[in-house]
Every structure is written in C-alpha cells, then in structure tokens.
Design a protein around this motif. Structure first.
Motif, short mmCIF file in Angstrom:
data_model
loop_
_atom_site.label_atom_id
_atom_site.label_comp_id
_atom_site.label_asym_id
_atom_site.label_seq_id
_atom_site.Cartn_x
_atom_site.Cartn_y
_atom_site.Cartn_z
N THR A 291 0.86 -1.18 0.00
CA THR A 291 0.00 0.00 0.00
C THR A 291 0.90 1.23 0.00
N PRO A 292 0.39 2.38 -0.46
CA PRO A 292 1.24 3.56 -0.62
C PRO A 292 1.45 4.33 0.69
N VAL A 321 2.75 -4.46 -6.90
CA VAL A 321 1.41 -3.95 -7.19
C VAL A 321 0.99 -3.03 -6.05
N VAL A 322 0.53 -1.83 -6.39
CA VAL A 322 0.12 -0.84 -5.40
C VAL A 322 -1.38 -0.97 -5.17
N ASN A 323 -1.75 -1.34 -3.95
CA ASN A 323 -3.16 -1.46 -3.58
C ASN A 323 -3.58 -0.22 -2.78
N HIS A 325 -4.62 2.66 -3.83
CA HIS A 325 -3.94 3.83 -4.39
C HIS A 325 -4.90 5.01 -4.52
N GLN A 332 3.76 7.73 -4.60
CA GLN A 332 3.19 7.29 -5.86
C GLN A 332 4.03 6.14 -6.45
N PRO A 333 3.48 5.39 -7.40
CA PRO A 333 4.19 4.22 -7.95
C PRO A 333 5.62 4.48 -8.41
N VAL A 344 7.08 -1.81 -10.98
CA VAL A 344 5.74 -1.57 -10.47
C VAL A 344 4.73 -1.73 -11.60
N THR A 348 -2.90 0.09 -11.04
CA THR A 348 -2.96 0.23 -9.58
C THR A 348 -4.39 -0.06 -9.13
#
Length: 418
Positions: A291-292, A321-323, A325, A332-333, A344, A348
């Motif tokens: 997570t970010p 993988v950014v969950n 977002h 940010q990614p 990445v 997202t």
C-alpha cells in the motif's frame, strides 16, 4: 534402436568428459550439453509440446547442476516428463545418495571418473525403461504430460495489504477468460481463501505433503472444485499442521499443479518460510503487494532484499502492485519503484473498501459486482500479467472481447489513457 541422450552439466571439464564418452556408445545420439536446470526444463517442455516421441530417451544430470539442486531437478523431470529416463552423474556413489536418487525418480546412478562399461549399462537400462513407458503412455496411463502452465505467486509486504483478495481475483479473472485455473493457499498458518470463497472442505495441501509421487488422480482428490470452476488447494484448518509442508513437498505440489492447469495462482501470505520460498523461486511471475504508505513500502523493500539474499528472486524480476492507491497520497508508484528496485505494475488498485465490504462480509468474493472499480482494476492487472486469454475477434464484432474479465480490462486501460 537409436538412443537420444541429453547431458545436463555446467562444468566445462565434466561436460567434455561426459560428451566424449557418450559419443563412443553404440547406437547413441548425444545432444549438446545443457548448462542449467532452467534450460533443461524449457527444452523438454518445448519438445513435449510437439510430441512425446520428440523427447530424449535419457537425460544425464550432473550432481553440481543449478540453480535447482540435482535431486529436485530429477524429481521435477520425473513428474513432468515421465517418459524420460534420468541418470545421476556423481562423485559420491554412496548407498545413501543412491537411495535418495531412486526416491527422486532417477533410473540409475553413475560415478565419476566415468567408466565406459558402467555408463553404457546405465544408459541402456534407462533407455529400455523409457521405451516401455512410452508404450504404456500410448494406452492412456494416469500421468502428467505436456509443457505445463504459468505459475504466479502473490505475496504481501506486510499483513493487511490485500494479498489474499488480490490472489482470489486474479484467479477468478483467469478462469472467467477460459483458462483452466488453480488457486493454492500457501499462507499455511492463517490462509483465508476458503473464507473468501465460501468453501468448507476437509482436504488441504497437507494431504499431499508426504506423498512421494503426486499423480493426477491423487491431486484431484486434494483439490476442491469451486462452483466458479476454480481448482482450490486450501491451507489446513489447523494452522500448526502447516509445519508438515516443507520445501520438497512444495516443489512437487507446484510442479503437479503446473502440469494440470493453464494458470496456477499461489497465495504466499506475508511470512517467509522454506515452503513459500520454494514456490516463489519456481514461479514464472512473482507479485509483491504493497500500500502507498511509509510502513508498507519499507516492508516491501525488506522483503525484496530478503528474497535477494536467499537467492530465490531478484528485485528486477519482481512485480510490485500498489493497492489502495489514491492520487492525493505523496507516495506514488514511481517512488515505490525507485525505493524497492522492482517493476511496479501499470495497473494500480484504487482505495474503495465500500465496494468490497458486502462481498467480504458474506465470504463470497466471486459475487463482487462487475462495475466495482476495485474488481475492474484487479482483472485489468490479470491482463497485464498475462493471465487472461483474449479471444480472437469475430468477423461480425471486430475488436470486441467476450467475457467479464476482458470488459474489466478494457475499462481500466481506457481509464488510464485519459
């Protein structure tokens, strides 16, 4: 009869010695040596995809081959390509190693320095066995055949980042697009796949732990066929039984699943042990979910470094993988990509738990609405990872895709192109 022989040896001197002696065997057709385990499996898979008759009768495996250890490599070849006779070449022909090699599926063992008589005897015996097995396979024996499917592991940087939910939706997307798909739970102490898919099943992955040779029938008995069509291999209901699963059993289980299904999604949870480390090492694609936020991104960086130290997966071979977002967050990614050294994913997953809450509470993630932005993103991610089969366009509807998975992917791509 001509015997086709494929030597698998990485050391130059050993390769020269083996190929020289093989060329002197009567009716032998030795191929050029293969230098590592990965190339061997790829070569055999390519030949098997054409025809079982294209496979070599004998494979000679040198004890110092890598990156997969020799005995594990023998076990995988014996499981995936049962018509190939494998012979181990070693400097330690002890009774203990002989027994271990036979247990792994080898048809013989030869000692170095090589003896012409011993090598000829072992090769001829393995070749005769191979011919007999191929004759048996022609009668429809219960064995695995074919090049095998795609294995993808999903791990979390830390607890609570959405690892299991993502694994479930990736598997559902693959299945909805027409791929024969399995979902395996290697979060052995606290696996929740059964809870997310409303499943009660007494069998689990532990039932396969002590089995030396997993046939299709044995695998079928341990896999629960979900109403969606997914094949589920669940974590044990009693978490302490997860200790029965070790690296050897995971390698055998993943190989069996790979040869039965087009796509195998493995939920590895967030804790590292020898079992899920083996799965990550064997995977075609490794996904790391984060997570970010600072805590999660730091955990992702630690996980990537751990995998690198264990030599199971390099950072550049990992897809992060950014969950959850949002565009408003400072992390940010691109920043996550620089911090972790991984690639990445372009897709997202948005932060929108309200869409998920009803399905999560009901334990029926398969009922998540198609209009959900979270589902669309996850199914779009499945497309980015190559898990979704795209149908050929028809003459009447050029460019149109069938199936919910493809519609979800299209929405994500259109949304990102604006």
């Amino acid at each position: 009869m001509t015997t086709r022989i494929l030597p698998v040896v990485g050391e130059t001197d050993a390769a020269r010695s083996i190929t020289t002696l093989l060329s002197q065997l009567p009716d032998a057709e030795p191929a050029g040596p293969v230098g590592d385990s990965t190339t061997l499996i790829d070569t055999l898979a390519r030949l098997a995809a054409e025809s079982i008759d294209e496979l070599p009768e004998v494979v000679l495996v040198h004890e110092r081959i890598g990156p997969v250890p020799a005995l594990e490599l023998i076990r995988e070849v014996a499981l995936r390509f049962p018509a190939v006779g494998v012979v181990l070449v070693t400097t330690d022909p002890s009774p203990g190693l002989f027994s271990a090699a036979m247990d792994s599926g080898a048809r013989g063992l030869v000692s170095m320095p090589l003896s012409y008589e011993e090598l000829a005897q072992r090769v001829q015996a393995a070749a005769a066995w191979s011919v007999g097995v191929r004759r048996h396979l022609g009668q429809g024996a219960d064995v695995f055949t074919g090049p095998g499917g795609t294995v993808i592991t999903v791990s979390g940087a830390k607890g609570g980042v959405g690892t299991t939910l993502t694994a479930v939706q990736l598997a559902l997307a693959a299945k909805a697009s027409g791929m024969n798909t399995a979902l395996a739970d290697l979060d052995l102490q606290s696996g929740d796949i059964a809870s997310y898919l409303d499943v009660q099943f007494r069998r689990s992955i532990v039932d396969l732990a002590s089995i030396q040779d997993i046939s299709p029938r044995v695998l079928q008995d341990a896999v629960f066929i979900h109403p969606t069509g997914l094949g589920l291999l669940l974590a044990p209901g009693e978490g302490e039984r997860g200790e029965e699963i070790n690296e050897r059993s995971v390698r055998q289980i993943v190989s069996a699943l790979r040869n039965r299904y087009d796509v195998v999604v493995v939920d590895c949870g967030t804790q590292m042990n020898s079992a899920n480390a083996a799965a990550i090492e064997m995977a075609d694609t490794t996904v790391l979910l984060t997570t970010p936020d600072v805590v999660s991104v730091r955990a992702a960086k630690r996980m990537v470094r751990l995998w690198d130290r264990l030599q199971i997966r390099k950072a550049e071979e990992t897809v992060t993988v950014v969950n959850r977002h949002t565009r408003s967050t400072e992390i940010q990614p691109p920043l996550i990509e620089r911090i972790t050294g991984t690639r990445v994913a372009k897709v997202t997953i948005p932060a929108n738990f309200k869409e998920l809450q009803a399905s999560v509470d009901a334990g029926r993630m398969q009922d998540l609405e198609a209009k959900s932005t979270v589902k669309q993103a996850m199914w779009g991610l499945a497309g980015e990872l190559g898990l979704v089969k795209i149908p050929e366009p028809t003459e009447k509807k050029q460019g149109k895709f069938k199936g919910e998975a493809d519609r979800g992917s299209i929405r994500v791509r259109r949304g990102r192109s604006k």
